[in-house]
Design a protein around this motif. Structure first.
Motif, PDB file in Angstrom:
ATOM      1  N   ASN A 221       8.205   3.893  -0.751  1.00 12.52           N
ATOM      2  CA  ASN A 221       6.979   3.296  -0.665  1.00 12.52           C
ATOM      3  C   ASN A 221       6.044   4.290  -1.587  1.00 12.52           C
ATOM      4  OD1 ASN A 221       7.711   2.294   2.381  1.00 12.52           O
ATOM      5  ND2 ASN A 221       6.990   0.870   0.904  1.00 12.52           N
ATOM      6  N   ASP A 250      10.753  -0.489   9.801  1.00 15.26           N
ATOM      7  CA  ASP A 250      10.271  -1.958  10.258  1.00 15.26           C
ATOM      8  C   ASP A 250      10.799  -3.359   9.626  1.00 15.26           C
ATOM      9  OD1 ASP A 250       8.993  -1.797   7.873  1.00 15.26           O
ATOM     10  OD2 ASP A 250       6.926  -1.950   8.761  1.00 15.26           O
ATOM     11  N   PHE A 252       9.921  -4.419   6.618  1.00 16.68           N
ATOM     12  CA  PHE A 252       8.784  -4.821   5.860  1.00 16.68           C
ATOM     13  C   PHE A 252       8.594  -3.709   4.617  1.00 16.68           C
ATOM     14  CE2 PHE A 252       7.382  -6.637   9.979  1.00 16.68           C
ATOM     15  CZ  PHE A 252       7.656  -8.082   9.583  1.00 16.68           C
ATOM     16  N   HIS A 253       8.524  -2.702   4.956  1.00 12.27           N
ATOM     17  CA  HIS A 253       8.251  -1.501   3.842  1.00 12.27           C
ATOM     18  C   HIS A 253       9.539  -1.102   3.136  1.00 12.27           C
ATOM     19  CE1 HIS A 253       4.690  -0.555   6.336  1.00 12.27           C
ATOM     20  NE2 HIS A 253       4.434   0.069   5.384  1.00 12.27           N
ATOM     21  N   ARG A 298      -3.726  -7.783  11.200  1.00 15.95           N
ATOM     22  CA  ARG A 298      -2.402  -7.587  11.796  1.00 15.95           C
ATOM     23  C   ARG A 298      -1.714  -9.108  12.066  1.00 15.95           C
ATOM     24  NH1 ARG A 298      -1.746  -5.510  18.214  1.00 15.95           N
ATOM     25  NH2 ARG A 298       0.182  -4.610  18.012  1.00 15.95           N
ATOM     26  N   ARG A 302       3.228  -7.140  10.658  1.00 20.47           N
ATOM     27  CA  ARG A 302       2.853  -6.391   9.460  1.00 20.47           C
ATOM     28  C   ARG A 302       1.213  -6.116   9.462  1.00 20.47           C
ATOM     29  NH1 ARG A 302       5.322  -8.277   4.107  1.00 20.47           N
ATOM     30  NH2 ARG A 302       3.223  -8.435   3.324  1.00 20.47           N
ATOM     31  N   THR A 304      -1.908  -5.529   6.659  1.00 25.54           N
ATOM     32  CA  THR A 304      -2.078  -5.574   5.452  1.00 25.54           C
ATOM     33  C   THR A 304      -3.789  -5.625   5.053  1.00 25.54           C
ATOM     34  OG1 THR A 304      -2.059  -8.112   5.372  1.00 25.54           O
ATOM     35  CG2 THR A 304       0.053  -6.895   4.930  1.00 25.54           C
ATOM     36  N   LEU A 310       0.356  -3.575   2.019  1.00 24.07           N
ATOM     37  CA  LEU A 310       0.807  -2.787   3.407  1.00 24.07           C
ATOM     38  C   LEU A 310      -0.019  -1.946   3.435  1.00 24.07           C
ATOM     39  CD1 LEU A 310       4.638  -3.198   3.088  1.00 24.07           C
ATOM     40  CD2 LEU A 310       3.316  -4.271   4.455  1.00 24.07           C
ATOM     41  N   ALA A 313       1.815   0.877   9.262  1.00 24.59           N
ATOM     42  CA  ALA A 313       2.784  -0.148  10.031  1.00 24.59           C
ATOM     43  C   ALA A 313       2.512  -0.312  11.410  1.00 24.59           C
ATOM     44  CB  ALA A 313       4.271   0.577  10.016  1.00 24.59           C
ATOM     45  N   ASP A 314       2.897  -1.564  11.686  1.00 28.44           N
ATOM     46  CA  ASP A 314       2.763  -2.084  13.350  1.00 28.44           C
ATOM     47  C   ASP A 314       4.124  -1.764  14.021  1.00 28.44           C
ATOM     48  OD1 ASP A 314       1.358  -3.033  15.339  1.00 28.44           O
ATOM     49  OD2 ASP A 314       1.757  -5.049  14.911  1.00 28.44           O
TER      50      ASP A 314
END
Length: 386
Positions: A221, A250, A252-253, A298, A302, A304, A310, A313-314
């Protein structure tokens, strides 16, 4: 509580192997040993674990917030205490509250808050991670480009003045806005220099690693990717054995396939370790919050900006361990090491944390067989019970 306490009835993972039918003996906040129950001295206080898993406490080297608090918004010891307590509920026993790119004044206030947190012995507080402002605008991610700038003499002095103040301190820089000599000075002072938010080439990263940088911030990232003619930061992080690299687990990243490939490709002795890059949402019911005046949303696991970028992180550390074990099919042993032993190695604190061995801090987590939280202990004291 007596100075000597035994945790009984648990299956113990010491960071290397599992121990059955053994007890974990604590003495004054340290681990005294792992031994058969019948070897305990009379009068030892016993705490029954009820068949749960006992594993080393998780260590998170990149935590922007928790419990509804962001370090960028509140720079005081109570804010740090809130962040640490929020993450302790998910097995994190040591962490670096992280200040995202901000003004010189906010950074000074965060450093002062960190010094107060050390003086007050805030449970779980290791030190600070300053992520910026000396990053690349081209790879800024959610950082405010108006606050990104080159490192000058005053910046360097502010960080060098922190030498020895914390158990660990990390600074994320980009070669575009920090020199190799500055990196060398920070490393010489014992500060962990991490390369991140940069478009640098493999050769540049190698030069900065030679100067003293030893980690890479959130692998994949906000960095130049692995290319077939230019390996970039990703290629350098995987190829250079002296570099450790944090990764956000997660889903997503980083795609799980890319994560698996990176884990197989990483040259040692440096390792890939887990960071959460968590924001204030952990341990809270927030649906949005502000970062440098911009709203972060949130939704669906995710976080953003309005444009979909992004922004942290959650996710908590235990959920990261479960992701590694269940989605990447890593052994539970290795998933736990990525959240405990490997970050301890990266931060240079393995002489006191990250594993369960005599003389190390009594930081550990009790988990159910299906990897749900039962309790968290920091320095031999139970700080959370589910």
């Amino acid at each position: 509580m007596n100075d000597r306490t035994a945790i009984t009835g648990a299956r113990i993972f010491d960071g290397h192997v599992w121990h059955d039918d053994q007890v974990l003996l604590l003495d004054g906040g340290k681990i005294a040993g792992i031994l058969p129950a019948d070897a305990l001295a009379s009068g030892t206080e016993k705490v029954e674990a009820g068949g749960r898993l006992l594993v080393p406490g998780f260590i998170d080297l990149q935590v922007n917030g928790g419990g509804g608090v962001m370090l960028n918004d509140r720079q005081d010891a109570d804010a740090i205490r809130t962040i640490c307590a929020a993450h302790a509920k998910f097995g994190t026993t040591a962490l670096l509250p992280t200040l995202i790119t901000d003004t010189f004044e906010i950074r000074a206030a965060a450093i002062a808050a960190g010094r107060r947190a050390i003086a007050e012995n805030v449970p779980g507080f290791l030190g600070l991670h300053l992520e910026g402002p000396h990053l690349s605008v081209a790879r800024k991610g959610a950082h405010d480009p108006a606050l990104i700038r080159p490192m000058d003499a005053a910046d360097l002095k502010a960080m060098l003045d922190c030498a020895g103040a914390f158990d660990a301190m990390m600074v994320t820089i980009a070669p575009e806005n920090a020199t190799a000599d500055q990196v060398g000075a920070l490393a010489q002072a014992g500060i962990i220099v991490s390369i991140g938010h940069t478009d640098s080439s493999y050769e540049t990263v190698a030069a900065y690693a030679a100067a003293g940088a030893r980690t890479v911030t959130h692998l994949f990232n906000a960095m130049s990717p692995l290319g077939h003619r230019e390996p970039g930061v990703v290629g350098a992080a995987l190829d250079l054995g002296g570099l450790h690299a944090g990764i956000i687990a997660d889903g997503f990243h980083v795609d799980p396939v890319s994560m698996s490939l990176a884990l197989r490709a990483k040259n040692g002795p440096g390792r890939i370790f887990v960071v959460t890059d968590a924001m204030s949402t952990i341990g809270s019911d927030q649906t949005s919050f502000l970062l440098n005046g911009r709203e972060i949303f949130r939704k669906g696991g995710r976080l953003t900006l309005a444009d979909g970028t992004l922004a942290g992180a959650d996710i908590d550390m235990l959920s990261s361990v479960r992701f590694l074990h269940e989605r990447l099919c890593l052994s539970l042993d290795e998933a736990i090491r990525m959240a405990s032993a490997y970050p301890a190695d990266a931060a240079g604190i393995s002489a006191c944390k990250g594993r369960l061995a005599p003389g190390l801090d009594a930081d550990f987590v009790l988990l159910t067989e299906n990897l749900q939280m039962a309790a968290t202990w920091i320095g031999g004291v139970q700080v959370y019970r589910a």
